[in-house]
Design an enzyme around this catalytic site. Structure first.
Site, PDB file in Angstrom:
ATOM      1  N   SER A 173      21.405 128.254  84.368  1.00 39.79           N
ATOM      2  CA  SER A 173      21.534 127.564  85.653  1.00 39.79           C
ATOM      3  C   SER A 173      20.784 126.240  85.603  1.00 39.79           C
ATOM      4  CB  SER A 173      20.988 128.435  86.778  1.00 39.79           C
ATOM      5  OG  SER A 173      19.649 128.751  86.526  1.00 39.79           O
TER       6      SER A 173
ATOM      7  N   HIS B  46      28.500 129.636  84.898  1.00 39.04           N
ATOM      8  CA  HIS B  46      27.359 129.974  85.747  1.00 39.04           C
ATOM      9  C   HIS B  46      27.769 130.926  86.870  1.00 39.04           C
ATOM     10  CE1 HIS B  46      24.165 128.591  88.840  1.00 39.04           C
ATOM     11  NE2 HIS B  46      23.711 129.603  88.134  1.00 39.04           N
TER      12      HIS B  46
ATOM     13  N   GLU C  66      30.648 128.646  88.440  1.00 38.58           N
ATOM     14  CA  GLU C  66      30.742 127.231  88.059  1.00 38.58           C
ATOM     15  C   GLU C  66      31.055 127.176  86.570  1.00 38.58           C
ATOM     16  OE1 GLU C  66      27.691 124.727  90.890  1.00 38.58           O
ATOM     17  OE2 GLU C  66      26.764 126.062  89.442  1.00 38.58           O
TER      18      GLU C  66
ATOM     19  N   ASN D 273      23.382 124.253  92.987  1.00 33.67           N
ATOM     20  CA  ASN D 273      21.923 124.121  93.057  1.00 33.67           C
ATOM     21  C   ASN D 273      21.471 122.713  93.412  1.00 33.67           C
ATOM     22  OD1 ASN D 273      21.132 126.744  92.793  1.00 33.67           O
ATOM     23  ND2 ASN D 273      21.061 126.692  90.558  1.00 33.67           N
TER      24      ASN D 273
END
Ligand code: COA
Length: 663
Positions: free
Chosen positions: A123, A144, A156, A195
């Protein structure tokens, strides 16, 4: 590798929190999965957790196979060579340490066949750097997953500098085969999409508190009740773990994302106050690990400017879009599915007005001088071009001129010739109350009278179409009252089934119980790929009461209907499509456009002939074929009395498109 169909054996390296969840997802999708870790107890623990989780999904009816069948496809092993040899696709989920990952990838490169794609679930680390440890950087990619992988739909897919398009496409397809919703991240930027946006948002919320502009509860109240996010910012930090938020934020910043670290997270981190897991974070919990929802009153957030909370996150999204890192639809899908926002971040921007977003950012920039608040050139350009969002008809999205009426439980959008009725109790998954059904009935009556409206679309706000009758209203209800409730609910479904205009049901999420029954009364059901459908009443000790026992067998046949009604199992949209419970399935971001396209097509047809066709079909099916044919010929004759019939024939002969007036 030429296509996703080549993939038979999947290897997962690392059986920790993410690794075991990913292995579970792959096994549930039917793949043979080999899982490697360094210690027997880690593997044992992972297998136990997977078994528990698969059991839970099976008991909820989310998966149909039995637990042992799924488990038989998972092979834990301490032997790296055995796990990876002959694997077609590898997903690495070892701790987030770059040297460790590079070592794993060098080993994988050596020990897997040349066609194997090597994916990392990192990540926070650069894909390109991990890929540099191999001689096949074109076949290295980021994949991800979100925690917990079996429940979170988003994945992702991140391209490194050298990842080939073919590798990206196959990985994307594999994520779909896993039953997930992939988004493509075209450049390897720290934090990817979710994120990056989350960290901007958390940091903004945190600075508002750190600067004493508002308290933790006031900010969280605004986040929950004004922005409509599923949890407050600090509530979420406590729930996820302040250590996780702090470390992810730090990792992204170290890799170059511009964020001013907010001191409150660091203080809590240093004090070991991680949130729920340590019993104290921004809120207090009864004991470590025991979660009780913090009480956050609705009024507390009144003075907090929610635009200030969300504007920096919008700015980040604009940057991602302008840099070509994610498409508009993928950025919005990522925020909806990865962060649980009721709508995508760019839709928020359109609704809060782009000029106001820019003004807010400019003010914040002036106050702090911080780069991250400087409005992105894309936002400024949009303002210059008058693309201000919903109010101007165009922003990140195009908006047809619509008039909107917000009722107590519904939103009605007039977009002639279409009217959209949106069930609007998203916090309760649009659970159906008598009050809501009354409003729905009245709204349908009004729209029936409105000549400008030719087609009605019924859908739900938030993540559900409707999770069914409001179960809380069942408490203490007498058998007679229940029968009357059932009757009134049936009447609404009859009204929809025999409505004089076509009704399309847009199933955006859960359609369960009464929600499923409402959906079945429409003419057409178009569902999102993430929708789950079912009649779970049996699990409450009751049966469907809004004509589900009647319409479902008519729609999908007796045995399939019995299976769904007897088991109470939920089925995903693609399975519903196979058995004819829904008519079409689209990715969530395409659903509305496709429904609109189809509605507009119907709206061009002669309304009276549509009605005649509908009644002929409906009454015919409900009676026998003799009566059905009689109804058909009577209605056939009746259509010859309309002006639209004359228009249709004339237009045909004049070789032009007919214009039907409904007369
Ligand atoms: N009646 C009343 N409230 C309902 C509801 C229903 N049918 N379905 C969901 N809700 C409420 C939940 O209680 C929760 O409220 P809270 O936040 O105040 O606790 C909120 O909606 C969100 O639901 P939640 O269960 O947290 O979401 P989820 O994504 O974890 O689970 C479902 C979704 C649909 C699987 C689950 O809510 C469910 O099983 N609902 C009942 C479905 C049902 O039996 N329908 C038939 C009724 S006859």
């Amino acid at each position: 590798m030429s296509s996703v169909d080549v993939i038979k054996k999947i290897a997962v390296i690392g059986a920790g929190t993410m690794g075991h969840g990913i292995a579970e997802v792959a096994a549930m999708a039917g793949y043979e999965v080999w899982v490697y870790d360094i210690a027997e107890d880690i593997l044992k623990n992972a297998m136990e957790k997977i078994k528990w989780s698969v059991g839970k999904l099976a008991s909820k009816g989310t998966i149909r196979e039995d637990v042992d069948t799924v488990m038989s496809r998972i092979h834990p092993s301490l032997n790296f060579d055995e796990v990876v040899s002959g694997a077609d696709f590898v997903i690495e989920a070892v701790p987030e340490k770059i040297d460790l990952k590079k070592k794993v990838f060098a080993d994988l490169d050596e020990k897997t066949p040349p066609h194997t794609i090597l994916a990392t679930n990192t990540s926070s680390l650069p894909i390109s750097e991990i890929a540099s440890a191999t001689k096949r950087p074109d076949k290295v990619i980021g994949m991800h997953f979100f925690n917990p992988p079996p429940l979170m739909p988003l994945v992702e897919i991140i391209k490194g500098d050298k990842t080939s398009d073919l590798t990206a496409r196959i990985t994307y397809e594999l994520a779909k085969k896993f039953g997930k919703q992939p988004v493509m991240v075209n450049k390897d930027v720290p934090g990817f999409i979710v994120n990056r946006i989350l960290m901007k948002f958390m940091s903004t919320a945190c600075w508002i508190v750190a600067n004493n502009k508002a308290s933790v509860i006031e900010v969280d109240s605004a986040v929950k009740y004004k922005l409509g996010f599923p949890m407050g910012a600090f509530e979420l930090a406590d729930y996820t773990g302040i250590d996780v938020i702090y470390l992810v934020g730090k990792a992204i910043m170290e890799k170059g994302a511009v964020i001013h670290p907010c001191p409150l997270f660091e203080e809590k981190y240093n004090a070991g106050e991680y949130g729920v897991k340590s019993g104290k974070g921004f809120y207090q919990y009864p004991s470590p690990g025991k979660y009780v929802k913090p009480s956050i009153p609705k009024e507390a957030g009144e003075k907090v400017d929610e635009l200030e909370l969300i504007a920096p996150a919008i700015n980040e999204a604009a940057w991602l879009l302008r840099e070509g890192i994610g498409s508009r639809d993928d950025i919005d899908k990522a925020t909806e599915l990865g962060l649980g926002y009721p709508k995508g971040i760019l839709k928020y921007a359109d609704e809060y007005d782009i000029d106001k977003v820019v003004e807010t950012l400019e003010r914040m920039y002036k106050e702090t001088g911080w780069e991250e608040y400087k409005p992105d050139p894309l936002l400024k350009k949009m303002v210059e071009e008058g693309k201000l969002g919903r109010k101007s008809g165009e922003g990140f999205y195009q908006y047809p001129k619509v008039e909107e009426r917000v009722l107590k439980n519904l939103i009605v959008r007039y977009e002639p010739p279409i009217a959209w009725i949106v069930l609007n109790r998203p916090a309760k998954l649009n659970a159906l109350t008598i009050d809501l059904l009354k409003e729905l009935g009245n709204t349908l009556d009004e729209l029936e009278e409105d000549d400008k409206i030719r087609v009605v679309v019924l859908t739900g706000a938030g993540k559900a179409f409707s999770a069914g009758a409001d179960v809380t209203a069942f408490v203490g209800i007498t058998p007679f009252k229940a029968a009357i409730f059932s009757r009134r609910f049936q009447e609404v479904t009859n009204k929809i089934e025999y409505y004089t205009k076509p009704v399309i049901v847009m199933i955006n999420g859960y359609a369960l119980g009464g929600g499923m029954e409402l959906a079945m009364s429409g003419d057409f059901r178009f569902a999102s790929e993430i929708a789950m459908l079912g009649q779970p009443e049996i699990n409450l000790g009751i049966i469907p009461g809004a004509a589900g026992t009647q319409r479902m067998p008519r729609l999908i046949g007796r045995s399939k209907a019995k299976e769904l009604i007897y088991t109470g199992d939920m089925i995903p949209a693609d399975e519903a499509l196979k058995i004819g419970l829904v008519d079409r399935v689209y990715p969530p971001e395409k659903l509305e456009d496709e429904v609109r396209k189809f509605a507009l097509k119907l709206a061009e047809k002669p309304p009276l002939a549509l009605l005649a066709a509908k009644y002929a079909i409906q009454f015919g099916i409900e009676g026998d074929i003799w009566r059905g044919e009689a109804v058909e010929s009577a209605l056939f004759g009746l259509t010859f009395s309309t002006e639209d019939f004359i228009e249709g024939v004339t237009a045909f002969m004049e070789k032009r498109k007919p214009k039907f007036k409904g007369k």
